[in-house]
Enzyme design. Structure first.
Site, PDB file in Angstrom:
ATOM      1  N   LYS A 239       0.813  -1.218   0.000  1.00  0.00           N
ATOM      2  CA  LYS A 239       0.000   0.000   0.000  1.00  0.00           C
ATOM      3  C   LYS A 239       0.843   1.264   0.000  1.00  0.00           C
ATOM      4  O   LYS A 239       2.039   1.246   0.318  1.00  0.00           O
ATOM      5  CB  LYS A 239      -1.004  -0.038   1.156  1.00  0.00           C
TER       6      LYS A 239
ATOM      7  N   ARG B 173      -3.428 -10.336   4.767  1.00  0.00           N
ATOM      8  CA  ARG B 173      -3.857 -10.297   3.361  1.00  0.00           C
ATOM      9  C   ARG B 173      -2.727  -9.692   2.540  1.00  0.00           C
ATOM     10  O   ARG B 173      -2.429  -8.504   2.668  1.00  0.00           O
ATOM     11  CB  ARG B 173      -5.138  -9.454   3.255  1.00  0.00           C
TER      12      ARG B 173
HETATM   13  N1  HH2 Z   1      -7.444  -4.025   0.924  1.00  0.00           N
HETATM   14  C1  HH2 Z   1      -7.805  -4.047  -0.377  1.00  0.00           C
HETATM   15  C2  HH2 Z   1      -8.912  -4.794  -0.795  1.00  0.00           C
HETATM   16  N2  HH2 Z   1      -9.606  -5.532   0.066  1.00  0.00           N
HETATM   17  N3  HH2 Z   1      -9.950  -6.324   2.269  1.00  0.00           N
HETATM   18  C3  HH2 Z   1      -9.610  -6.332   3.575  1.00  0.00           C
HETATM   19  N4  HH2 Z   1     -10.293  -7.066   4.445  1.00  0.00           N
HETATM   20  N5  HH2 Z   1      -8.557  -5.579   4.035  1.00  0.00           N
HETATM   21  C4  HH2 Z   1      -7.809  -4.800   3.209  1.00  0.00           C
HETATM   22  O1  HH2 Z   1      -6.881  -4.117   3.698  1.00  0.00           O
HETATM   23  C5  HH2 Z   1      -8.153  -4.768   1.816  1.00  0.00           C
HETATM   24  C6  HH2 Z   1      -9.255  -5.565   1.389  1.00  0.00           C
HETATM   25  C7  HH2 Z   1      -7.013  -3.256  -1.369  1.00  0.00           C
HETATM   26  O2  HH2 Z   1      -5.984  -4.067  -1.944  1.00  0.00           O
HETATM   27  P1  HH2 Z   1      -6.071  -4.689  -3.422  1.00  0.00           P
HETATM   28  O3  HH2 Z   1      -7.177  -5.712  -3.461  1.00  0.00           O
HETATM   29  O4  HH2 Z   1      -4.760  -5.214  -3.841  1.00  0.00           O
HETATM   30  O5  HH2 Z   1      -6.377  -3.462  -4.342  1.00  0.00           O
HETATM   31  P2  HH2 Z   1      -7.656  -3.078  -5.180  1.00  0.00           P
HETATM   32  O6  HH2 Z   1      -8.749  -2.775  -4.200  1.00  0.00           O
HETATM   33  O7  HH2 Z   1      -7.214  -1.893  -5.977  1.00  0.00           O
HETATM   34  O8  HH2 Z   1      -8.042  -4.252  -6.040  1.00  0.00           O
END
Ligand code: HH2
Length: 358
Positions: A296, A330
Site C-alpha cells: 500500500k 492479506r
Molecule cells: N485491501 C484491499 C482490498 N480488500 N480487504 C480487507 N479485508 N482488508 C484490506 O486491507 C483490503 C481488502 C485493497 O488491496 P487490493 O485488493 O490489492 O487493491 P484493489 O482494491 O485496488 O483491487
C-alpha cells in the site's frame, strides 16, 4: 569438610523452591482467594512453569489473558496468548484480483485461467486462504455492475475448487457473495462491514460462513480526500465494536466474525502507522484481526518505492502486526510473507515445528 559456600548455595535453592511452591499453591487457590491481578497471575504461571506444573502454567496464563482482555490491555493479552500457544499459527490470505484496475496488479489476472493458475501458485507458496475480488477499491476506481463482477469472479472460484486453500470473496454485493458461496467460497470479505448492501448480513447469518468486517471512512471514490479522526485508533475500534454488535444482532455467530482496521481506507500515512502501532487495542475486541498492508501507498511514502518494490515494507508491517495480535495477513507476495511470519511466530512463542512444505 563441608564447604560453607556450597551449603549457602543449597540453602538458597531450597528457599527459592519453597517460594515457588507457595506461589503455585496461591495460583491453585486463586479462584477461592481474593481475585488476583493479571500480572500476578503471569508471575505465578511463571513459577508453575519452573516447577514443571504445566496445567497450572497454562491455566494461569489463560486467566491472565482473559483479565488483560477485559482490562483492554491488548499487548499484554497478546503476549500471554503467545506464551501459552493460544495464538493460532498466522494465516496468510493471498490476493487474487480479477480486475483491470487494482492499484498494484490491475490487469495481471483478468483472464480466468491466469487467475486460477496464480491462485494455485499462491497456495503452493503458503496461502491458507485465497481472497478473490472482481472490483478494485482503490481511490477513484470505477464501480462495477453485479453482472460484470460475477462474470469475473465465479469462473475463478470454480477453477480454484480443491486447490487446498479456503476461498474468500472480496465483495460488498450480496448477490455476488451468494453466487460465490454457491461456487465454493466460505468467507465473505466485505470492506463496507455490512453497510453496503442491506441483504448481506442476513445472507452471511443464513449460510453460516465466516466474514471479515473492515473499517473504511467514507467510500472508495473519495475516502482519501482529507480523512480526519479524533483519535484514529479509538474511532476505528469503536466502529468495529459497533459493527460486531450489529453482526451479532443479525444472527451471525461471534466465532464467524473477523475484524480489520482497513489500512489505507480513508487514512493518511500517520493514521495507518498509528493503527499498526496500537493494533493490540483492536485485538482486545477479542475477534481475529485481519490486516491488509500489502504494497500500500503508505509503504511507498516511507520508502520511496513503487508498488511492486514494497515487499520488505509489507513484511515489516505484517511481522509487527503479528506481535500485536493480528492473525490473518492479506498479501500479494505470499512466499516471502509466509516465511517471515512463520519465523516471527516461532520467535514470539519460543517454540517451532519443522516446515511441512518445502
Ligand atoms: N485491501 C484491499 C482490498 N480488500 N480487504 C480487507 N479485508 N482488508 C484490506 O486491507 C483490503 C481488502 C485493497 O488491496 P487490493 O485488493 O490489492 O487493491 P484493489 O482494491 O485496488 O483491487
Amino acid at each position: 569438610m563441608v564447604d560453607a559456600d556450597d551449603e549457602l548455595e543449597r540453602g538458597r535453592e531450597a528457599f527459592a523452591r519453597r517460594a515457588w511452591m507457595a506461589a503455585c499453591e496461591s495460583l491453585s487457590h486463586a479462584d477461592r482467594a481474593a481475585p488476583l491481578a493479571a500480572q500476578d497471575l503471569e508471575l505465578l504461571a511463571t513459577a508453575a512453569y519452573m516447577l514443571g506444573r504445566d496445567d497450572d502454567y497454562v491455566s494461569g496464563l489463560e486467566r491472565a489473558h482473559q483479565l488483560h482482555l477485559e482490562a483492554g490491555a491488548g499487548l499484554r493479552a497478546v503476549r500471554c496468548a503467545f506464551w501459552v500457544g493460544m495464538n493460532p499459527v498466522p494465516v496468510v490470505m493471498g490476493v487474487v484480483n480479477v480486475t483491470p484496475d487494482s492499484f498494484s496488479d490491475g490487469g495481471a489476472w483478468l483472464d480466468p485461467d491466469a487467475a486460477v493458475a496464480h491462485g494455485r501458485e499462491l497456495v503452493a507458496q503458503g496461502a491458507a486462504i485465497l481472497d478473490v475480488g472482481g472490483e478494485s477499491t482503490r481511490p477513484g476506481a470505477d464501480p462495477v455492475s453485479v453482472d460484470e463482477e460475477l462474470r469475473r469472479v465465479i469462473p475463478v472460484l470454480e477453477g480454484l475448487a480443491g486447490c487446498g486453500a479456503r476461498l474468500s470473496i472480496d465483495t460488498s454485493k450480496s448477490a455476488v457473495a451468494e453466487a460465490a458461496l454457491d461456487a465454493g467460497a466460505t468467507i465473505v470479505n466485505d470492506v463496507t462491514a455490512l453497510r453496503g448492501d442491506a441483504r448481506m448480513a442476513a445472507l452471511i447469518a443464513a449460510r453460516g460462513c465466516d466474514c471479515c468486517l473492515m473499517h473504511m471512512l467514507g467510500e472508495p471514490r473519495t475516502m482519501q480526500s482529507d480523512p480526519r479522526y479524533g483519535d484514529v485508533v479509538d474511532d476505528v475500534k469503536a466502529f468495529l465494536a459497533q459493527r460486531l454488535d450489529f453482526a451479532l444482532a443479525q444472527g451471525i455467530a461471534a466465532q464467524r466474525i473477523w475484524l480489520d482496521p482497513g489500512i489505507g481506507f480513508g487514512k493518511t500515512v500517520d493514521h495507518n502507522l498509528q493503527l499498526l502501532a496500537r493494533l493490540d487495542e483492536i485485538a482486545a475486541l477479542g475477534r481475529p484481526v485481519v490486516v491488509g498492508t500489502s504494497r500500500k501507498s503508505f509503504i511507498g511514502a516511507i520508502t520511496g518505492r513503487e508498488a511492486n518494490e514494497r515487499v520488505p515494507g509489507t513484511i515489516a508491517t505484517n511481522v509487527l502486526a503479528l506481535a500485536r495480535g493480528a492473525t490473518i495477513f492479506r498479501v500479494h507476495d505470499v512466499a516471502a510473507t509466509h516465511d517471515a511470519l512463520a519465523v516471527a511466530a516461532a520467535t514470539l512463542r519460543g517454540r517451532w515445528a519443522p516446515a511441512t512444505t518445502s
